[in-house]
Write a protein that holds these residues in place. Structure first.
Motif, mmCIF file in Angstrom:
data_model
loop_
_atom_site.group_PDB
_atom_site.id
_atom_site.type_symbol
_atom_site.label_atom_id
_atom_site.label_comp_id
_atom_site.label_asym_id
_atom_site.label_seq_id
_atom_site.Cartn_x
_atom_site.Cartn_y
_atom_site.Cartn_z
ATOM 1 N N ALA A 192 0.813 -1.216 0.000
ATOM 2 C CA ALA A 192 0.000 0.000 0.000
ATOM 3 C C ALA A 192 0.847 1.267 0.000
ATOM 4 C CB ALA A 192 -0.935 -0.007 1.202
ATOM 5 N N ASN A 193 2.085 1.172 0.482
ATOM 6 C CA ASN A 193 2.919 2.366 0.535
ATOM 7 C C ASN A 193 3.727 2.603 -0.734
ATOM 8 O OD1 ASN A 193 4.772 0.307 0.780
ATOM 9 N ND2 ASN A 193 5.751 1.082 2.641
ATOM 10 N N HIS A 194 3.546 1.766 -1.748
ATOM 11 C CA HIS A 194 4.251 2.003 -3.014
ATOM 12 C C HIS A 194 3.619 3.211 -3.699
ATOM 13 C CE1 HIS A 194 5.868 1.509 -7.033
ATOM 14 N NE2 HIS A 194 6.708 0.604 -6.575
ATOM 15 N N PRO A 195 4.434 4.119 -4.266
ATOM 16 C CA PRO A 195 3.867 5.324 -4.895
ATOM 17 C C PRO A 195 2.878 5.043 -6.014
ATOM 18 C CG PRO A 195 6.244 5.537 -4.612
ATOM 19 C CD PRO A 195 5.906 4.128 -4.279
ATOM 20 N N LEU A 196 2.923 3.855 -6.616
ATOM 21 C CA LEU A 196 2.009 3.515 -7.706
ATOM 22 C C LEU A 196 0.921 2.533 -7.274
ATOM 23 C CD1 LEU A 196 4.645 3.078 -10.570
ATOM 24 C CD2 LEU A 196 3.219 5.087 -10.111
ATOM 25 N N ALA A 197 0.724 2.390 -5.989
ATOM 26 C CA ALA A 197 -0.232 1.388 -5.493
ATOM 27 C C ALA A 197 -1.660 1.680 -5.929
ATOM 28 C CB ALA A 197 -0.153 1.303 -3.977
ATOM 29 N N ASP A 198 -1.968 2.938 -6.232
ATOM 30 C CA ASP A 198 -3.345 3.272 -6.617
ATOM 31 C C ASP A 198 -3.596 3.133 -8.117
ATOM 32 O OD1 ASP A 198 -1.790 5.406 -7.435
ATOM 33 O OD2 ASP A 198 -3.260 6.932 -6.857
ATOM 34 N N ARG A 199 -2.618 2.657 -8.876
ATOM 35 C CA ARG A 199 -2.806 2.494 -10.316
ATOM 36 C C ARG A 199 -3.479 1.142 -10.580
ATOM 37 N NH1 ARG A 199 -1.390 7.375 -9.599
ATOM 38 N NH2 ARG A 199 0.090 8.368 -11.049
ATOM 39 N N SER A 200 -4.773 1.106 -10.265
ATOM 40 C CA SER A 200 -5.502 -0.168 -10.304
ATOM 41 C C SER A 200 -6.196 -0.427 -11.627
ATOM 42 C CB SER A 200 -6.533 -0.209 -9.176
ATOM 43 O OG SER A 200 -7.457 0.852 -9.313
ATOM 44 N N GLY A 201 -6.301 0.595 -12.500
ATOM 45 C CA GLY A 201 -6.930 0.371 -13.787
ATOM 46 C C GLY A 201 -8.092 1.303 -14.046
ATOM 47 N N MET A 202 -8.825 1.016 -15.131
ATOM 48 C CA MET A 202 -9.982 1.794 -15.529
ATOM 49 C C MET A 202 -11.257 1.001 -15.287
ATOM 50 S SD MET A 202 -8.680 3.615 -19.057
ATOM 51 C CE MET A 202 -10.252 4.446 -19.303
ATOM 52 N N VAL A 203 -12.323 1.707 -14.976
ATOM 53 C CA VAL A 203 -13.622 1.083 -14.711
ATOM 54 C C VAL A 203 -14.440 1.071 -16.001
ATOM 55 C CG1 VAL A 203 -15.795 1.274 -13.447
ATOM 56 C CG2 VAL A 203 -13.614 1.755 -12.289
ATOM 57 N N PHE A 204 -14.959 -0.102 -16.338
ATOM 58 C CA PHE A 204 -15.859 -0.268 -17.470
ATOM 59 C C PHE A 204 -17.165 -0.842 -16.948
ATOM 60 C CE2 PHE A 204 -11.500 -0.785 -19.013
ATOM 61 C CZ PHE A 204 -11.454 0.212 -19.977
ATOM 62 N N LYS A 205 -18.278 -0.240 -17.355
ATOM 63 C CA LYS A 205 -19.590 -0.620 -16.841
ATOM 64 C C LYS A 205 -20.444 -1.257 -17.932
ATOM 65 C CE LYS A 205 -19.884 2.630 -13.001
ATOM 66 N NZ LYS A 205 -19.980 1.543 -12.016
ATOM 67 N N ALA A 206 -21.173 -2.295 -17.560
ATOM 68 C CA ALA A 206 -22.045 -2.992 -18.498
ATOM 69 C C ALA A 206 -23.069 -2.018 -19.079
ATOM 70 C CB ALA A 206 -22.739 -4.148 -17.805
ATOM 71 N N GLY A 207 -23.241 -2.069 -20.388
ATOM 72 C CA GLY A 207 -24.235 -1.235 -21.039
ATOM 73 C C GLY A 207 -23.853 0.225 -21.183
ATOM 74 N N MET A 208 -22.612 0.588 -20.802
ATOM 75 C CA MET A 208 -22.159 1.974 -20.894
ATOM 76 C C MET A 208 -20.812 2.005 -21.623
ATOM 77 S SD MET A 208 -23.150 3.394 -17.083
ATOM 78 C CE MET A 208 -22.550 5.039 -17.466
ATOM 79 N N PRO A 209 -20.825 2.010 -22.949
ATOM 80 C CA PRO A 209 -19.566 2.026 -23.701
ATOM 81 C C PRO A 209 -18.681 3.194 -23.277
ATOM 82 C CG PRO A 209 -21.426 1.674 -25.168
ATOM 83 C CD PRO A 209 -22.008 2.040 -23.841
ATOM 84 N N ARG A 210 -17.383 2.916 -23.189
ATOM 85 C CA ARG A 210 -16.418 3.951 -22.800
ATOM 86 C C ARG A 210 -15.414 4.132 -23.924
ATOM 87 N NH1 ARG A 210 -13.194 4.602 -16.998
ATOM 88 N NH2 ARG A 210 -12.204 6.588 -17.537
ATOM 89 N N THR A 211 -15.214 5.390 -24.354
ATOM 90 C CA THR A 211 -14.336 5.681 -25.481
ATOM 91 C C THR A 211 -13.087 6.413 -25.011
ATOM 92 O OG1 THR A 211 -16.188 5.777 -27.034
ATOM 93 C CG2 THR A 211 -14.147 6.857 -27.706
ATOM 94 N N ILE A 212 -11.944 5.921 -25.458
ATOM 95 C CA ILE A 212 -10.641 6.517 -25.184
ATOM 96 C C ILE A 212 -10.090 7.030 -26.504
ATOM 97 C CG2 ILE A 212 -8.280 6.047 -24.386
ATOM 98 C CD1 ILE A 212 -10.980 3.662 -23.319
ATOM 99 N N THR A 213 -9.641 8.276 -26.534
ATOM 100 C CA THR A 213 -9.126 8.850 -27.769
ATOM 101 C C THR A 213 -7.685 9.309 -27.583
ATOM 102 O OG1 THR A 213 -9.960 11.049 -27.222
ATOM 103 C CG2 THR A 213 -11.406 9.615 -28.488
ATOM 104 N N TYR A 214 -6.933 9.320 -28.671
ATOM 105 C CA TYR A 214 -5.554 9.770 -28.628
ATOM 106 C C TYR A 214 -5.127 10.181 -30.022
ATOM 107 C CZ TYR A 214 -5.348 4.627 -29.195
ATOM 108 O OH TYR A 214 -5.585 3.334 -29.558
ATOM 109 N N ARG A 215 -3.967 10.870 -30.094
ATOM 110 C CA ARG A 215 -3.529 11.488 -31.347
ATOM 111 C C ARG A 215 -2.042 11.270 -31.551
ATOM 112 N NH1 ARG A 215 -1.740 16.851 -33.039
ATOM 113 N NH2 ARG A 215 -2.703 17.471 -35.026
ATOM 114 N N LEU A 216 -1.665 10.917 -32.764
ATOM 115 C CA LEU A 216 -0.267 10.758 -33.149
ATOM 116 C C LEU A 216 0.000 11.735 -34.294
ATOM 117 C CD1 LEU A 216 2.356 9.018 -32.811
ATOM 118 C CD2 LEU A 216 1.453 7.586 -34.666
#
Length: 326
Positions: free
Chosen positions: A297-321
């Protein structure tokens, strides 16, 4: 043996290829003016090798990882780490290792999708690659459809070329840099594990300090770092091409960037000491270990648990190169 389909987008400022395997984007050529161009995305030197499993059949460029990471915990983790089993055998997720289907293609855009197995919390992924008609730039979006509510380690996986003439890592404004909790490649990696680092120019290693801002490095190695609170754009400079390349994303969703330095250190097949690339992976994950290891729990990155995805609620991630002439 199943061949790999590929589709091409061409516009006034370049050309981009997308393949069915992993939905991977590469190669990409950006025309930056005065007859000059830069091709920043990496294509693995073994090309298509259909004998290999999963994503290794034609490793290249950029693709999404849902869920992100390894499927087995590495040996030698510190004793205060806990380990667990991954829920499948697909490194970087089912979508990275299987064929996507073309949904549609126009002059400026193509769209792909992949259905996940019924037992997965994820139902399907949809991915679009769109050109900017007036610029050497690509807009990419990923929409995640979940069957059940789930929190998953998540990352994008852009992998950039390291040409003979080199690449400079200008990187991003950031909070801190963390080294992997063990050697990523035992007996090969040089960076001291489980350390907090302030700058890529002075990284502690088994042989003194490493400057990771100019690649390729003079010594063979394989390294993985996590740059926390990385504020995009992440910038790479290709001096021989007189070009800067920019990767932009939403840092509120993906707060960090993993930096994978592949500098000829893997000698086994198919790497064979010939693989030189740099991965810049926007992520919400504890390194690539979120599926198999839990830091204290004391690791500086301990809270990097991921992203939440919910049933029936599409989630869009966008990025640019994009690219720009120096």
């Amino acid at each position: 043996m199943e061949s790999i389909k590929r589709w091409t987008l061409k516009w006034a400022h370049g050309e981009a290829e997308v393949q069915a395997l992993g939905g991977m984007l590469a190669p990409v050529r950006f025309d930056i003016g005065a007859g000059r161009s830069v091709s920043p995305l990496h294509v693995a030197p073994w090309g298509d090798d259909l004998r290999r499993p999963g994503l290794m059949r034609a490793l290249r460029g950029e693709w999404p990882c849902v869920p992100f990471g390894m499927v087995a915990a590495p040996a030698g983790l510190p004793p205060d780490f806990r380990t667990r089993d991954a829920d499948d055998d697909w490194v970087h997720g089912y979508g990275a290792n299987h064929m996507w289907q073309l949904m549609g293609q126009g002059d400026r855009m193509l769209a792909l999708q992949i259905a996940y197995p019924f037992e997965s919390e994820i139902e399907r992924l949809e991915r679009t690659i769109e050109v900017e008609p007036d610029a050497p730039a690509l807009l990419v979006s990923l929409t995640v459809h979940a069957r059940r509510d789930v929190n998953l380690p998540f990352a994008l996986h852009p992998t950039f070329a390291v040409p003979v003439g080199g690449v400079e890592i200008l990187a991003c404004a950031h909070q801190a840099i963390y080294s992997y909790p063990v050697q990523p490649e035992p007996g090969v990696s040089r960076i001291l594990p489980n350390r907090t680092i302030s700058t890529l120019k002075k990284i502690p290693t088994t042989r003194g300090f490493m400057d990771a801002t100019r690649l390729p490095l003079s010594e063979t190695t394989e390294e993985l770092l996590q740059i926390s609170e990385c504020k995009p754009p992440f910038v790479l400079r290709y001096p021989e091409q007189h070009a800067d390349v920019f990767l932009d994303w939403n840092a509120e969703e993906l707060p960090d960037a993993l930096l994978w330095i592949s500098n000829g250190g893997r000698t086994h097949e198919p790497w064979s000491g010939r693989h030189f690339a740099v991965g810049v992976e926007p992520a919400n994950s504890f390194f690539d270990l979120g599926r198999v290891a839990i830091p204290p729990a004391n690791h500086p990155l301990a809270d990097r648990s991921g992203m939440v995805f919910k049933a029936g609620m599409p989630r869009t991630i966008t990025y640019r190169l994009s690219a720009r002439a120096l």
